[in-house]
Scaffold this motif. Structure first.
Motif: not given
Length: 401
Positions: A16-20, A108-112, A117-122, A129-130
């Motif tokens: 939920a934190a990543t989605l926010r 899409i390149n911007i999103l990729e 980098a906004l994700a909480a972990d690997d 990314t997928e």
């Protein structure tokens, strides 16, 4: 809004934190996309402010929908389609499909580049990314669907507009809207035009339209066409009075069904195409009287048959092309051709009847050919001359000239 990732619904495994975080960053990602488009695409920089704002709206909607899709991946198709439905109706008119692909690629390149980098972990970074790749595919399909729908709508409208134009030409309407409609369909109103009529080769109008347009494209000529019941009407652009032009007519005639195909006279512009249509239709009604008529046959070659069918325009053309030149030149040309036809085309008999030398008859007949374009010794031309002289006598008796 759908439930957060803490609920039981599908969420691609995102917290939920990543989605926010992604939801808060969606606006900035859209602005970054616009900035990069402005740098990389010269045509994008030239767009008016309102159109650039429309592109920004589509990107913002797509980014926001991406977050919603992460919450509930079953909504992918609906949400990506909404991104394009939010755009103005004329979006596809001032941004082509190729340009839209460029915009989607940059977004899409911007999103990729920035979203992982906004994700909480690997683990979430890999999932994110997928997800960007899968969502980009959905966006591409949504764009293609949107442009396909717009193309189908324009095609249907163009077909109706074209049918109205051809119907107006056949009816003889000389309204001003004809030229504006022609311009809307990409037709040069100043181009020469020739109308061809014959039997439609199929009961399926779209199949007929495709066949005619394919043939016209192969010979490099614009056309307007309409299937009117069992009849096919084609308006062909460009000159056709040369040998190469006759070959064009022959190739276009192959698009019609078996049976006669009649080509009207070539007129100087589309505004006069109604005259070509009237003559072609008159010829189509009368061509049955000439079983060995060529295919296609010009309406001017059917003057005797059209006159017999009661076409006053054919009678007028016969008088103007044959009788009046012979009368105006004076002398004995009219008397000579009448006598030659009366004796069955026997040169010596004609000379005896006129009390002149056969060479004099030959000279006068050559003059007749120069003035009218018809050779009295040719069976078909002889019929045209005989019929024209008869029509001229009747017109004179009625006091019409």
């Amino acid at each position: 809004m759908t439930a957060s990732a803490d609920d039981d619904g599908p969420s691609h495994g995102m917290s939920a934190a990543t989605l926010r975080t992604l939801e808060r960053a969606s606006g900035g990602l859209a602005s970054s996309s616009i900035g990069e488009m402005d740098q990389l695409l010269p045509w994008f920089r030239r767009l008016p402010a309102d159109q650039r704002a429309s592109v920004l709206l589509v990107i913002q909607t797509g980014a926001a929908n991406f977050v919603e899709w992460l919450r509930d991946p079953t909504q992918a198709i609906r949400l990506t389609a909404e991104a394009f439905r939010a755009a103005p109706k004329d979006f596809s008119r001032w941004v082509s499909l190729r340009q839209t692909v460029e915009l989607v690629r940059i977004a899409i390149n911007i999103l990729e580049r920035e979203m992982p980098a906004l994700a909480a972990d690997d683990v979430e970074r890999a999932v994110l990314t997928e997800a960007v790749l899968r969502y980009g595919r959905e966006i591409a399909f949504a764009a293609a669907t949107s442009y396909a729908a717009a193309a189908e709508a324009r095609g249907a409208w163009d077909a109706r507009l074209e049918a109205l134009m051809v119907d107006g030409i056949v009816r003889g309407d000389a309204e001003e809207s004809l030229l504006s409609r022609a311009a809307a369909l990409g037709w040069d109103p100043a181009a020469e035009a020739t109308v061809l009529v014959g039997a439609s080769p199929s009961d399926d109008p779209p199949a007929v339209v495709y066949e005619v347009r394919s043939r016209a494209a192969r010979i490099g000529r614009p056309v307007l066409l309409s299937v009117q019941g069992s009849r096919l009407v084609v308006v062909l652009a460009g000159p056709v009075d040369s040998p190469a032009g006759h070959e064009v007519l022959t190739r276009m005639a192959d698009a019609f069904d078996k049976g006669p195909v009649v080509a009207g006279p070539t007129v100087a512009a589309l505004a006069d195409a109604y005259r070509s249509a009237a003559d072609a239709l008159s010829g189509l009604r009368a061509v049955v009287a000439w079983p060995d008529a060529p295919r296609p046959v010009r309406s001017t070659d059917l003057l005797p048959e059209r006159a017999l069918a009661g076409d006053p325009e054919a009678e007028r053309q016969m008088i103007e092309k044959v009788v009046r030149p012979l009368v105006d030149v004076g002398g004995s040309l009219l008397e000579t051709v009448e006598a030659y036809l009366e004796v069955g085309g026997v040169l010596e008999s004609c000379a005896k009847r006129l009390f002149v030398h056969p060479n004099t008859v030959r000279y006068r007949l050559r003059r007749v050919t120069e003035l009218t374009g018809y050779t009295a010794s040719d069976p078909r031309d002889g019929l045209v001359l005989r019929m024209s002289l008869a029509v001229g006598r009747l017109a004179r008796a009625r006091g019409h000239w």
